[in-house]
Structures are given as C-alpha cells and as structure tokens.
Design a protein around this motif. Sequence first.
Motif, PDB file in Angstrom:
ATOM      1  N   SER A  57       0.266  -0.863  -0.133  1.00  0.00           N
ATOM      2  CA  SER A  57      -0.143   0.233  -0.008  1.00  0.00           C
ATOM      3  C   SER A  57       1.262   0.865   0.310  1.00  0.00           C
ATOM      4  O   SER A  57       1.848   1.271   0.631  1.00  0.00           O
ATOM      5  CB  SER A  57      -0.913   0.066   1.476  1.00  0.00           C
ATOM      6  N   GLY A  58       0.007   2.655  -0.162  1.00  0.00           N
ATOM      7  CA  GLY A  58       1.224   3.640  -0.033  1.00  0.00           C
ATOM      8  C   GLY A  58       0.840   4.119   1.103  1.00  0.00           C
ATOM      9  O   GLY A  58       1.869   5.041   1.079  1.00  0.00           O
ATOM     10  N   HIS A  83      -1.849  13.609   3.194  1.00  0.00           N
ATOM     11  CA  HIS A  83      -1.654  12.267   4.022  1.00  0.00           C
ATOM     12  C   HIS A  83      -1.084  11.646   4.877  1.00  0.00           C
ATOM     13  O   HIS A  83      -2.038  11.306   6.051  1.00  0.00           O
ATOM     14  CB  HIS A  83      -1.706  11.569   2.646  1.00  0.00           C
ATOM     15  N   GLU A  88      -2.414   8.712   7.722  1.00  0.00           N
ATOM     16  CA  GLU A  88      -2.541   7.571   8.057  1.00  0.00           C
ATOM     17  C   GLU A  88      -2.446   6.854   9.818  1.00  0.00           C
ATOM     18  O   GLU A  88      -1.133   6.135  10.005  1.00  0.00           O
ATOM     19  CB  GLU A  88      -0.543   7.482   7.866  1.00  0.00           C
ATOM     20  N   GLU A 135       4.201  16.176  -1.107  1.00  0.00           N
ATOM     21  CA  GLU A 135       2.608  15.208  -1.764  1.00  0.00           C
ATOM     22  C   GLU A 135       2.665  15.265  -3.468  1.00  0.00           C
ATOM     23  O   GLU A 135       2.260  17.389  -3.358  1.00  0.00           O
ATOM     24  CB  GLU A 135       1.019  15.141  -0.681  1.00  0.00           C
ATOM     25  N   ASN A 139      -3.679  15.118  -2.887  1.00  0.00           N
ATOM     26  CA  ASN A 139      -5.102  14.620  -2.163  1.00  0.00           C
ATOM     27  C   ASN A 139      -6.300  15.559  -1.979  1.00  0.00           C
ATOM     28  O   ASN A 139      -6.902  16.063  -2.237  1.00  0.00           O
ATOM     29  CB  ASN A 139      -5.054  13.655  -1.674  1.00  0.00           C
ATOM     30  N   ASP A 168       5.871  11.731  -1.282  1.00  0.00           N
ATOM     31  CA  ASP A 168       4.778  11.213  -1.251  1.00  0.00           C
ATOM     32  C   ASP A 168       3.647  11.247  -2.213  1.00  0.00           C
ATOM     33  O   ASP A 168       3.521  11.840  -3.322  1.00  0.00           O
ATOM     34  CB  ASP A 168       3.718  11.863  -0.534  1.00  0.00           C
ATOM     35  N   ALA A 170       1.862   8.934  -4.638  1.00  0.00           N
ATOM     36  CA  ALA A 170       0.499   7.673  -4.344  1.00  0.00           C
ATOM     37  C   ALA A 170       0.181   8.678  -6.305  1.00  0.00           C
ATOM     38  O   ALA A 170      -0.313   7.782  -6.915  1.00  0.00           O
ATOM     39  CB  ALA A 170      -0.418   8.405  -3.993  1.00  0.00           C
ATOM     40  N   ARG A 171       0.255   9.979  -6.296  1.00  0.00           N
ATOM     41  CA  ARG A 171      -0.415  10.441  -7.678  1.00  0.00           C
ATOM     42  C   ARG A 171       0.630  11.272  -8.594  1.00  0.00           C
ATOM     43  O   ARG A 171      -0.031  11.911  -9.980  1.00  0.00           O
ATOM     44  CB  ARG A 171      -2.329  11.230  -8.031  1.00  0.00           C
ATOM     45  N   CYS A 196       2.285   4.989  -5.894  1.00  0.00           N
ATOM     46  CA  CYS A 196       1.092   3.957  -6.108  1.00  0.00           C
ATOM     47  C   CYS A 196       0.734   3.318  -7.608  1.00  0.00           C
ATOM     48  O   CYS A 196      -0.147   4.442  -8.370  1.00  0.00           O
ATOM     49  CB  CYS A 196      -0.019   4.597  -5.428  1.00  0.00           C
ATOM     50  N   SER A 198      -2.321   1.899  -7.811  1.00  0.00           N
ATOM     51  CA  SER A 198      -3.657   1.504  -7.224  1.00  0.00           C
ATOM     52  C   SER A 198      -4.900   2.562  -7.123  1.00  0.00           C
ATOM     53  O   SER A 198      -6.106   2.493  -7.181  1.00  0.00           O
ATOM     54  CB  SER A 198      -3.872   0.609  -6.233  1.00  0.00           C
ATOM     55  N   LYS A 199      -4.141   3.900  -7.323  1.00  0.00           N
ATOM     56  CA  LYS A 199      -4.843   5.101  -7.461  1.00  0.00           C
ATOM     57  C   LYS A 199      -5.639   4.970  -8.988  1.00  0.00           C
ATOM     58  O   LYS A 199      -6.245   3.821  -9.569  1.00  0.00           O
ATOM     59  CB  LYS A 199      -4.242   6.558  -7.207  1.00  0.00           C
ATOM     60  N   SER A 207       2.040  -0.005  -4.046  1.00  0.00           N
ATOM     61  CA  SER A 207       2.685   0.736  -3.781  1.00  0.00           C
ATOM     62  C   SER A 207       4.299   0.337  -3.925  1.00  0.00           C
ATOM     63  O   SER A 207       4.546  -1.012  -4.050  1.00  0.00           O
ATOM     64  CB  SER A 207       3.157   1.832  -3.110  1.00  0.00           C
TER      65      SER A 207
HETATM   66  C1  PLP Z   1      -2.191  10.913  -1.311  1.00  0.00           C
HETATM   67  C2  PLP Z   1      -1.578   9.988  -1.225  1.00  0.00           C
HETATM   68  N1  PLP Z   1      -0.758   8.972  -0.032  1.00  0.00           N
HETATM   69  C3  PLP Z   1      -0.855   7.720   0.582  1.00  0.00           C
HETATM   70  C4  PLP Z   1      -2.074   6.707   0.432  1.00  0.00           C
HETATM   71  C5  PLP Z   1      -2.187   6.078   0.635  1.00  0.00           C
HETATM   72  O1  PLP Z   1      -2.507   5.225  -0.003  1.00  0.00           O
HETATM   73  P1  PLP Z   1      -2.698   3.031  -0.312  1.00  0.00           P
HETATM   74  O2  PLP Z   1      -4.360   3.589   0.598  1.00  0.00           O
HETATM   75  O3  PLP Z   1      -2.295   2.515  -0.531  1.00  0.00           O
HETATM   76  O4  PLP Z   1      -2.127   3.361   1.540  1.00  0.00           O
HETATM   77  C6  PLP Z   1      -3.119   7.544  -0.450  1.00  0.00           C
HETATM   78  C7  PLP Z   1      -4.680   6.828  -1.235  1.00  0.00           C
HETATM   79  O5  PLP Z   1      -5.520   7.535  -1.150  1.00  0.00           O
HETATM   80  C8  PLP Z   1      -2.731   9.160  -0.716  1.00  0.00           C
HETATM   81  O6  PLP Z   1      -4.637   9.421  -1.760  1.00  0.00           O
END
Ligand code: PLP
Length: 340
Positions: A57-58, A83, A88, A135, A139, A168, A170-171, A196, A198-199, A207
């Motif tokens: 996971s992220g 995030h 977390e 980030e 998000n 981070d 993720a996106r 990541c 999985s987004k 991730s």
């Molecule tokens: C910016 C950001 N970082 C980290 C994560 C965490 O990812 P995960 O849900 O796979 O733990 C997310 C999840 O949406 C996120 O939006």
Amino acid sequence: MIDLRSDTITRPTQEMLDAMMRAKVGDDVFGEDETVNKFQDKVAGLFGMEAGLYVPSGTMSNQLGVKVLTEPGDEILIDEKGHIFNYETGAASVLSGVQVRTLPGKNGKLNTTLLEHTKRGHFDWEPRTRVISLENTTNKGGGVCYTKEELREIKTFADAENLLVHLDGARIWNAITETEIEPEFFGEIADTISVCFSKGLGAPVGSMLLSSKERIAKARRYRKMWGGGMRQVGLLAAAADYALENNWAKLKDDHRRAKEVGQVIFDSKFLAVDMNTLQTNILLFDTVKEPAEKVIEKLHQKGIQMIPFGPNTIRATFHFEITDEDVKVVKQALAEIGDA
Ligand SMILES: Cc1ncc(COP(=O)(O)O)c(C=O)c1O
C-alpha cells in the motif's frame, strides 16, 4: 451508480487479469520473483533511482520512506493537508518515533517562504528536523501539482539546510501527465519517493518505494518486520506493470472530464469551484446554499456518488471507469442542483 468517490474503486479489467495469469512468479521473500524484480528495476529506472521495493500500500510505502530517512526523536515537516499527517493513523509517530510538524501551505503544497526558519535541532531540548515531506499531486489539496521551479527551490533549500526530502507520489502519474515534468526530475529532488499503482492507474493492489540501494535494503527489512513480505507477489506486480503500460495514458481523459464537470459547477449559482486549482482528476467544490451532505444525498438519488470533504466541500474523483456518457449525466445533475 456513477462512482466518483475515489480513483481507488476501479476493478481489474480482463486484460489486466490475463497479464496477471501470464506472470512468472517465485518467492519474493527469497528475492526470487522475477516479475517483481524486473518491475522494481523498471520503475526505479524510470525515476532515475537506484532501487525500488514493491509493497502492499501507499501507506506502507510512505511509512517506510519516513523510517529509512529518520531516527526516533526527529521531526518531519509536512503541509497540514498531507496524507501522512491526516490519513495514516498516526503511523509515523508509532513506527518511526518521529514528530510530524504541520505547516499551513496552499492547496496542500509547501514553499520555501513557509519552510524558512523551521529547522530545529541546535539545542539538546529541540527535536531534530530531518525531512521535508511533499505530496504530488495533493489529495486533500484538490489534485494540485508542484511546478518544476517550486520543487527546485525546495530542493535547494533542503540541501542548504541539510534536510532530506520524501515525496508522496501516490498520484505522481497524474502530476507527470499534467505538468509534463520528466520522471527523472523527481528522482533528483527526492531522497525517497512513494508511488502507487492502485489509484488512477487501476491496479488492484500495490505501491513502490524508490530510493538508493542502501535505503531500499533497509526498507526491505522493515517491510518484513511490519508483515509486508509477500511470496508469489509477481501476480500483483504484473497487474501494476500492466496498469503502468496501459492506463497511464488514460489519465489525461480523467483530467479533461474533471474540468468539463468543473465548468458546470463554475457556471452555477449555488455551487463554487476554483478552476485554477482544478488541475488533474480530483475535483473539489463548495456548496453555497446547503450543506455538502445534502447535495451528496441529492446526487445519490440521481445515481451519482461523491464524498464530503468538509461541511460545505465535496470531492469527486475521476478514473477510467467513468465514461463520457457518465460525464453528461453528472453535468446535467449538477446543473439542476446548482441552479435550483
Ligand atoms: C496522497 C496519498 N498518499 C498515500 C495514500 C495511501 O495509499 P493506500 O491507500 O494504498 O495506503 C493515498 C491514498 O489514497 C493518497 O491519496
């Protein structure tokens, strides 16, 4: 239902499942899964980093990043919308024993004016500031991207202050699509990157932490300690690889669709959006006349799901399961709600 709650809700397509079935696998705890090994090298290479570690996971990837960059008692600097700070479960303080210090950035982004004079650690009684955590896209900040200049400034600042940078991402795929910044640039500004699959890319799981060989070796031990050592995980890495190869190019359509819907909100009387911050697939907008929950309920009755992001704020996130037909329905529904 047209599900705009998150870009994590996509399901694997038949082609992705076929790619998973073809994966050559082995025991990854022994380092013998060739699909994982190749994929880690490929993504690390893309960002100009020495090594990568595929993780579930992220959250794990971010936390491993914090872990390998810090010592207990250290402080990390992060935007208050980050995030790592918000979503977390306080893991950085539990798993790494660090203090997370938030700064009031803009749309989830830090800048050097804010960071100026934040470094501590000269005296025995102070925490030692060690990491700037960024980030991209943001998000909670509404899918906003850093510009190259902003990142370069932060990196110059970090180097001058002897601070490390965690990103981070993720996106990061959305950020690269929007800004056209080459991936290697992120590898130059960050000491650890979490990406990541999985987004928006649409893999079911996964991730990756990217960094130096030494830090990734350390992260590998902590991944095992935290219960994240996986066996024939090439099955999942194959899905992530498929997503990277086939779905990254689709993100520009998600961005276009988000902007199309945003325009309807911008034109309405009772809904509001800042089109300058609507850069990628995350559409944050405000309700002027009634609470967010009420508007979400009305949308739900019209077969559309979004999530509240504050008493008067709603988030809609676009992903590849949303078609142009769906967008028409959403625009119509918002036009009705926004003018009624
Ligand atoms: C910016 C950001 N970082 C980290 C994560 C965490 O990812 P995960 O849900 O796979 O733990 C997310 C999840 O949406 C996120 O939006």
